[in-house]
Structure formats: structure tokens, C-alpha cells
Design a protein around this motif. Sequence first.
Motif, short mmCIF file in Angstrom:
data_model
loop_
_atom_site.label_atom_id
_atom_site.label_comp_id
_atom_site.label_asym_id
_atom_site.label_seq_id
_atom_site.Cartn_x
_atom_site.Cartn_y
_atom_site.Cartn_z
N LYS A 131 0.73 -1.18 0.03
CA LYS A 131 0.05 0.14 0.10
C LYS A 131 0.94 1.23 -0.06
O LYS A 131 0.30 2.40 -0.32
N ASN A 132 2.03 1.44 0.29
CA ASN A 132 2.99 2.38 0.30
C ASN A 132 4.37 2.01 0.25
O ASN A 132 4.67 0.66 0.23
N VAL A 133 5.22 2.78 0.09
CA VAL A 133 6.88 2.53 0.15
C VAL A 133 7.36 1.84 1.37
O VAL A 133 8.32 0.97 1.22
N GLU A 134 6.75 2.14 2.43
CA GLU A 134 7.02 1.49 3.78
C GLU A 134 7.16 -0.07 3.76
O GLU A 134 7.89 -0.79 4.16
N GLU A 135 5.62 -0.53 3.31
CA GLU A 135 5.54 -2.03 2.82
C GLU A 135 6.39 -2.41 1.89
O GLU A 135 7.17 -3.52 1.94
N LEU A 136 6.53 -1.62 1.02
CA LEU A 136 7.48 -2.11 -0.04
C LEU A 136 9.09 -2.26 0.27
O LEU A 136 9.59 -3.29 0.15
N ALA A 137 9.54 -1.49 1.28
CA ALA A 137 10.87 -1.44 1.97
C ALA A 137 11.16 -2.47 2.75
O ALA A 137 12.31 -3.50 2.78
N LYS A 138 9.89 -2.99 3.29
CA LYS A 138 10.11 -4.23 4.32
C LYS A 138 10.22 -5.63 3.70
O LYS A 138 10.53 -6.47 4.41
N GLN A 139 9.75 -5.79 2.52
CA GLN A 139 9.46 -7.01 1.64
C GLN A 139 10.88 -7.25 0.77
O GLN A 139 11.50 -6.21 0.46
N THR A 140 11.05 -8.42 0.24
CA THR A 140 12.24 -8.69 -0.58
C THR A 140 11.68 -9.48 -1.79
O THR A 140 12.64 -9.52 -2.77
N THR A 141 10.48 -9.72 -1.86
CA THR A 141 10.08 -10.35 -3.12
C THR A 141 9.72 -9.43 -4.29
O THR A 141 10.46 -9.69 -5.47
N ILE A 142 9.52 -8.26 -4.14
CA ILE A 142 9.15 -7.27 -5.24
C ILE A 142 10.22 -6.35 -5.32
O ILE A 142 10.88 -5.91 -4.52
N GLU A 160 19.34 8.96 -3.31
CA GLU A 160 20.85 8.88 -3.04
C GLU A 160 21.09 9.79 -1.88
O GLU A 160 22.23 9.58 -1.19
N ASN A 161 20.40 11.02 -1.83
CA ASN A 161 20.83 11.99 -0.96
C ASN A 161 19.92 12.05 0.39
O ASN A 161 20.27 12.88 1.21
N SER A 162 18.98 11.01 0.37
CA SER A 162 18.03 11.19 1.64
C SER A 162 18.93 10.58 2.80
O SER A 162 19.48 9.54 2.78
N ASP A 163 18.42 11.11 3.88
CA ASP A 163 18.89 10.56 5.22
C ASP A 163 17.88 9.67 5.99
O ASP A 163 17.98 9.30 7.02
N TYR A 164 16.61 9.65 5.38
CA TYR A 164 15.55 9.00 6.17
C TYR A 164 15.83 7.55 6.05
O TYR A 164 16.21 6.90 5.01
N THR A 165 15.62 6.80 7.16
CA THR A 165 16.11 5.54 7.38
C THR A 165 15.47 4.63 6.30
O THR A 165 16.15 3.79 5.61
N THR A 166 14.01 4.80 5.73
CA THR A 166 13.22 4.10 4.82
C THR A 166 13.80 4.14 3.77
O THR A 166 14.09 3.09 2.88
N LYS A 173 17.29 2.86 3.34
CA LYS A 173 17.43 1.19 2.97
C LYS A 173 17.00 0.84 1.83
O LYS A 173 17.73 0.14 1.16
N MET A 174 16.07 1.44 1.13
CA MET A 174 15.55 1.33 -0.39
C MET A 174 16.63 1.69 -1.20
O MET A 174 17.01 0.73 -2.27
N TRP A 175 17.33 2.73 -1.01
CA TRP A 175 18.42 2.99 -1.74
C TRP A 175 19.55 2.04 -1.99
O TRP A 175 20.02 1.52 -3.11
N ASN A 176 19.90 1.26 -0.81
CA ASN A 176 20.98 0.41 -0.81
C ASN A 176 20.45 -0.89 -1.12
O ASN A 176 21.16 -1.32 -1.92
N ASN A 177 18.99 -1.29 -1.07
CA ASN A 177 18.55 -2.26 -1.84
C ASN A 177 18.86 -2.31 -3.34
O ASN A 177 18.94 -3.21 -4.19
N MET A 178 18.48 -1.02 -3.74
CA MET A 178 18.23 -0.71 -5.31
C MET A 178 19.69 -0.97 -5.80
O MET A 178 20.15 -1.21 -6.83
N LYS A 179 20.75 -0.50 -5.20
CA LYS A 179 22.10 -0.51 -5.36
C LYS A 179 22.58 -1.59 -5.54
O LYS A 179 23.50 -2.20 -6.40
N ALA A 180 22.15 -2.68 -4.55
CA ALA A 180 22.57 -4.12 -4.61
C ALA A 180 21.97 -4.84 -5.53
O ALA A 180 22.51 -5.96 -5.89
#
Length: 919
Positions: free
Chosen positions: A654-665, A680-686, A689-696
Motif C-alpha cells: 500500500k505504500n513504500v514503507e511496506e515495499l521496503a520491508k519485503q524482498t520479493t518485489i 541517493e541524498n536522503s537521510d531518512y532510514t526507510t 534502506k531502499m537506496w541500498n537495496n536498489m544499488k545492490a
Amino acid sequence: MKFHLSIIFLYSYVSCLYFPPRDKIPLGVLLEDQGSQKLIPVLTSLYANYLINQNIDYKMKFRTVPADSFEASKIICNLTETGTGVTAFISSISSEKSHILDSICAEMEIPHIQLFWDSETTISKLTSLNFYPEVDLFAEGLATIVQSLQWKSFVILYEDEASLVRLKYILKLEPYNSEKKWNSIKLKQLGPGPDYRGVLKDIKHIPETNIILDCNTDKIVEVLKQAQSVRMLEIFHSYFLTSLDAHTVDLASLNSGANITTIRIFEPENILVEQAAKNWELAEFNLFNNTIKYDPYTIKTSTVLMHDAVEHLIGAVNDFFKTERIQPATLKCQENKKSESGFRIVSYMKIKPIDRALTGPIQFSKNGTRIDFNIYLIKGTGNHTLNRWRAQDQHLISNRTQKEYEQEVEEMLKGQDLVISSRLVLPYLSYIDEHITKIGNDKYEGYAKDLMDAIAKIAGFRYTFELVADNQPGTYDRMLGRWNGLIGEITEHRAHMAISDLAMTAQRQQVVDFSSPFMNLGIGLMVKKATTKEIPLFSFLDPFTQDVWAYTATLLLALSVLFFLAYRLAPNEWVNPHPCEQNPDELEIEWNFKNCVWLVLGSLLQQGCDILPRSLSTRVSLSLWWFFSLIMYNSYTANLAAFLTTEKTGINVKNVEELAKQTTIKYGCMENSATYDFFENSDYTTYRKMWNNMKASNNPSVFVKSDAEGVKRVVNTKDSLYAYMTESTIIDYEIKTRCELKSVGNWLNSISYAIAMPMNAGYLGIINSAILNLSESGELDKLKEKWWEKRRKDPICQEERITGEDTSLKLTRVAGVFLVTGIGIATGYVVAVMEFLWNVKTVAVDEKMTYMEALKHEFLFVINLKLQKKRTKHKIVSGISTEKLDTNMKNHRSRSRLKGSSLFLDNNQLNNSNLDKND
């Protein structure tokens, strides 16, 4: 030298011929050149004094001071030693040679009147008087004027170290920070010349459009011409010239649209300046037979300063002569002899008021520095004064309103041919179908073109679209140290404006200026809509797996057996069947196997049981079963709600927070876009985390080259396992015709699309005003509706309900529940019928009746809904036919409210007697 002697001879001849002998007051005038603009003010003032004052005759000793300091000192000493010496010096020479003169004057206490900017503290603070503005006050005035220009950033292009002293307060407007990626104030040294294009190209690549030029007046035109050759004198460039003689430069010869401002410390429109200019023209003609036009707007600052200095010195000496005669004396540099009246003269000059000075208000400090003056900010070199700063109160007065400024810019823009950079991206700009046969802007269509047409119509300029080569919005290339895309076109000064889906970001705002937003949006999440899945009949079993159901059923049966045995072992469960007997022979237990099963099942279904255990051990075991039943019941209820309302398969976040918590999608965005920079420049934790996942995620990469590629990937990815993040306007545009796509959740941030321009472009306000007018008139909304809906080639998707997802249960989701309930109830009825028939057989045997007679009598009793009591012992009367029994029962109903039948009599004796009478 011959020039000077002719002047002196002519002046002496005129004096001896027309006037009687007077007291001779020798004055030394030291100059660096023989320009008449410095001589004429002196001669004019002397001639005017000679006509008015009959007591004093000022004898001027003009000398040209060489560059060599030793030779300069010899000339100065020669003036003090020959003839009657020198009563006072007036010097318009450089600070290096002025320090020598100041040292000699301090030693002999000879007044020294300076007309030159001196960056260093003079040796003597008692005999010096400087008509040039005081260093620190002048620097503060420059800084205040620069602030009034409202430049966000600028480059200081300076000539030498002395320039930095003059500009020191401008440098303090922003403390330099080496760790900052971008500093709003940048320094560049002009260099020795004569080729300055190298440093100008460096400024162009910074990029910067606001330049403070501090150099010698003679170099200004050459520097600006070379700036023009490298396209650094365009309409969006602004120059601030700090030279007090910059107004004498012919800027019109440059034929440039750049905004150039200058400063001066006098007003050419002042009546005193105009009168002085006429007197100088007359003196030129009378003394030198020259016809020279003294234009107040081209008079040098040194000329008016010389006039004020001479007038003030002569006035002070004339006043001093009224009480004490001045006796000029020869003074040698090698002796320790001092002037008798020099100290008193300069002290009086410091406090004497000056009423008719050409350079405005004049006031001196105790140290002899000028602490009251005006600085005028001039547009170009004309008579348009923008601001005035006065040193006395350090207050800035603006001479034009914001509306007047906008009118000036609007006039400047009218008729101009501007270059507008853009890129091909729907729906902002695209080729029309017949673009091959078209030229210029007629080849294009889109939101950006319509918007620029409307702005150009309001502002009155013409424009031409030029497509950026890489078709990118603009990112900073750290390897090359420059911007690409649309931003690069602006920073490289190849375009006056850039328009497209160009988001305002903090990094971009450091190198370009943005107009007011023409569209507000945010980063959104686009996914593929879930597809409808086949609903199983027994979907209510989905909350638990088959293993859980099997274990639960097994546990139910096992606990029923265990409870049955445990209750028989517990002494307190055996009770007296006849409470009235104190010492019964037998005890009985209520907990047979059926009751144990009923208790376990009722507890699991949260319904309870009519009988409860009595002993401690059985209560403890039952309590734990209740706890288990509570957990299982609530778990089932919670999961059942989700299972029964879920009809579609696919992405259900339903939102990016839920998207960040899962690993399937998987999820991604476009490379080097505003969305890319945001993560890339955001300091918000969520988001981090999403940026690191995208880079990985490199196999394959979740980043795409364009929005079109991102949309295609969302549609084609198997099982809808890819989500794309981009600007909400792009999502809105795509989901209008791609019905399989949808937007999920709220915006991640708030961003805006705006028109990019060079930093501090003068026409920024006009563009902002035009956008505001279009917004207030609703034209921007009409344009968006036109290009997002009306001009679409594909059919528009039907709008879905915006009240949220439909969570009501459909029949298909609960059909299994209805089926099980129906089967269960039907089974219960079948068992009830079987019990009824079995009971009929028992009655027939006990009452010695045929099975059909007993069935008929029992059925008639059952359908008699008013009968609520039934006898425990049947009494059958023999010899009574069925017909009579029916007749007697009807008569009995009419005579009595008692309930019963002819076959099943109650204990009331009245019924028996009535029955006998009928027999």
C-alpha cells in the motif's frame, strides 16, 4: 614642463596687470599626468578667488611626480626648499608615492590634502586630509550595494591585492567554507593580460552570470569585449563595476544586452556640477583656447575631488587669514624645522563645514579620513540612479520600485530572440506527424510548447526551441566536472531558458535559477494492478493450513478422551444424584464421553458448555484449553478477514514503507533523475534502506534509462514483481491509457517543475509574473487537461472508485460457509427425524399399537405448536376408536386451557372425568 610654465606665466601676467600686490601663498600640486581635467578645476578656483579676495594671491606649483620613489622625494623636497616654500600640498598620486609625501609633510607639519584611495593607514594622522572616501566605509558601502542587487551568487574578478582590501566586506557576506560543494562567492584574479579570455572561460564553466569587476578604468572596455567574445555578455549576465570612473567608459559601443551597473560619488544632475562644468569649459577656452565639452556624465571623479579640495583649502586659508597672517617659509628636508601655521590650518579644515561640494556631504574624522559621502548605484553609465548609500548613517535608499524594475526588464525582453532548450518527452514536447515539412517551432507540439507560447505572448519576446543532444534533464558529471542535459545548456550559456519535466532540486538550484513552479507534484509508486484469482469453494479454510486443521481435529478428539478419563479420576466430579438423601448408596458423574466432546468443541468455538468441572485439576486443564482456543479463534478470525476479502493476485503493498520491508518485489527508478537524486541524498532510514537495496540489485539492475523503459518493465515483469518510482505526473499520464497500471500510496516528497534560467537572470521576475497570471486564470490547468486527457491517441481508462478498495464480501467468498452450514443443518434434521421414528417405534411397542397409529399420533402432537408440555408416562384407553379420540380432543380444547392429547393425559383429574363421561 613647458605646459606648466606657460600656465604659471599666464597666471602671473594676469595677476600683475590687473591687481595690486597681495600676500603670496604658495601651494604645491602633485599629479601623475598632465591631463587638463585635473588642472582646470585648480585654475578655475584660483581665478574665482582672485576676483573676490583682494588680500591673498595663491601661487600654484604644479609638478608631475615620476614613478621612482627617490626621484619623487627629491621633487617634493625641492618644492619646500626653493622660493618661499610650500604652505600646503594637494596630491593626486598613487598611495606608494603619497606615503613619501605624507612622511615629509608630517615631519614639517605641512598640510597634505590627498585625492587618492589609500588602502593603508597614513603615517601622520595630524597633517593629512583625504577627500577620497575612507577605506572601510567605502568597502561597507560596496557590500551593502551588492546585497541590494539580490544576487544569490557571484564571482569577484579582481586585478590585484589592493582590490581585495576594497572588496573585503563583500567577501564577508558569506564566510568561505572549503568543505562546501558550492560557495556563493567565488574569487578569480584577472591576471596580467592583455588576454583575459582564459579566466573568463573558467567563470563561464563554474557557471556564474553575476560578476563584480574590480580593475583599472582603462581595462574595463577590453575586459568586457573579451567577455563578449566568449559569450559572457549575454542578456542574462550582470556586471557590477566598482571603479568610480566606470561611468566615463563607453559601454554603448559593446552593443550588449547584459545588465551593467556602475557607481559614482557625485550626481551629474546636481546644479553645482553643471555650473562647474560650464566654468571649466570657459576656462579651457580662455586659458588654452580649447573648445572642450565637459559632460557632467563623463567627468572623472578625480576632477570633482580636486575641485572640492582646492575650494576647501582656499576657503580655510582665507578664513584663517582674517585672524592671522600666514608667513610662508622655506623648509629643508634635512632640517628639523616646522611650518608655523600648517598644523592649525589642517585642524581648521577638519572642522570647517563644506556647503557647496560637488561630491556631496563631506566630513572628516580626527585622523583626517573622509567619513561622510554618498555612493550612487547607476544603471549603465547614464543618469538612471538605482540606489544611494550614505556613509554617515550607512543607510541605503532605493530610487526605483519593484514594479519599475520589472517594467525595465520587460522592455529589455521585448523583441528579443531567446533560445529555449528542451527535450523530446511526452507529453511535454514531441514532433508533430508532419514535422519533416515544417521548420522552427512549428515542428513541435506539447505542453511545454503551449506554455512557452503563452509566456512569450505575455512578456513580448520571440523564442526558438533547441533540443538537447543527450535528451536528458541534467545531472552533474563528477568526472568531467560539468552538467549535462538541459542544466548543462543553461550553465554553458547556450540557452536562455530550459523547459521540460525539469524538477527543482537543491543541487540544480545551486547552478541555475528556477522560475515559479508551473506544476507541483511528488515522487510516486507505480505498479501493475492485481489480477482476479479463482476463488475456491472452501476458502474459509485458507487461514490455516491442512496440517493445522488436522492437528486441531486430532487434539480435539484426544482432549475429549483425556478429559473423560481425568474427570472420572477426580473425586469431586462424582456427585449425589439425590440431594435430599444425606448418605446416598451411589454417586454418579455427569461427564460421559459425549459431554466431554461437547465441552471441548464448545470451548474451541467460543460457545462454552452448560456444565463445568468442579475439581482443581480438571479446572486447570480446562483453563489451558480455553487459552489455546482463544489464541486459535482470534488467529483464525484475523486471518479470515484478509483471506475472504482478497480476490486478486499481484503487488499488494500500500505504500513504500511496506515495499521496503519485503524482498520479493523489486523496485527501481530512472538513472540520474530527480527520483534517483532523492534516494541517493536522503537521510531518512526507510529511503536509505531502499537506496541500498536498489544499488545492490545488479542482476539485472533495477535502474532504467528512461521512464518509458520503466513503464514497460512494470507491465512485462512476471507475476508483477517490479515497482517503478518516478514523478507523479508521469504516473498520472501513463495510467490514463494503460489500464493495467495504477499508482500506490502517497507522494514520497513534494517537488515542482519549473523553467530553468541562468543564475540571477534579470528576466526571472517577468517569467514568474507570467506563470502566476497563467495559474490564476486557470490556463495551466487547461493545458494539463489538454495534454493528459484530450489529446491522447489511446482511449482513456474508465475511472475507478476513489473511495478506496472494495472490502465487502461477495457470495463467492462465503459460498463454502453457506454450504457447510446447510449440510450441517440438513444432517441435524435427518438425525432428528431418525430419532423421532425410533421413538415412535418405542411408543408403539410400549402402548401395544401399530407403528403407523403411533406415528400418526406422535406427528399430530409435534405439529400442534401450542402444546408445550408432555407427560412422562403414557395412559392409553382401550376400545376407543381413533375417530372418538379425535372428537374428544377437540371438545377438550374448547372447554379447557390445559394442554395435552387424548393419548397423553396430564395429572389433572378433571381431564380423566371428562373423558369417562364421553365414553
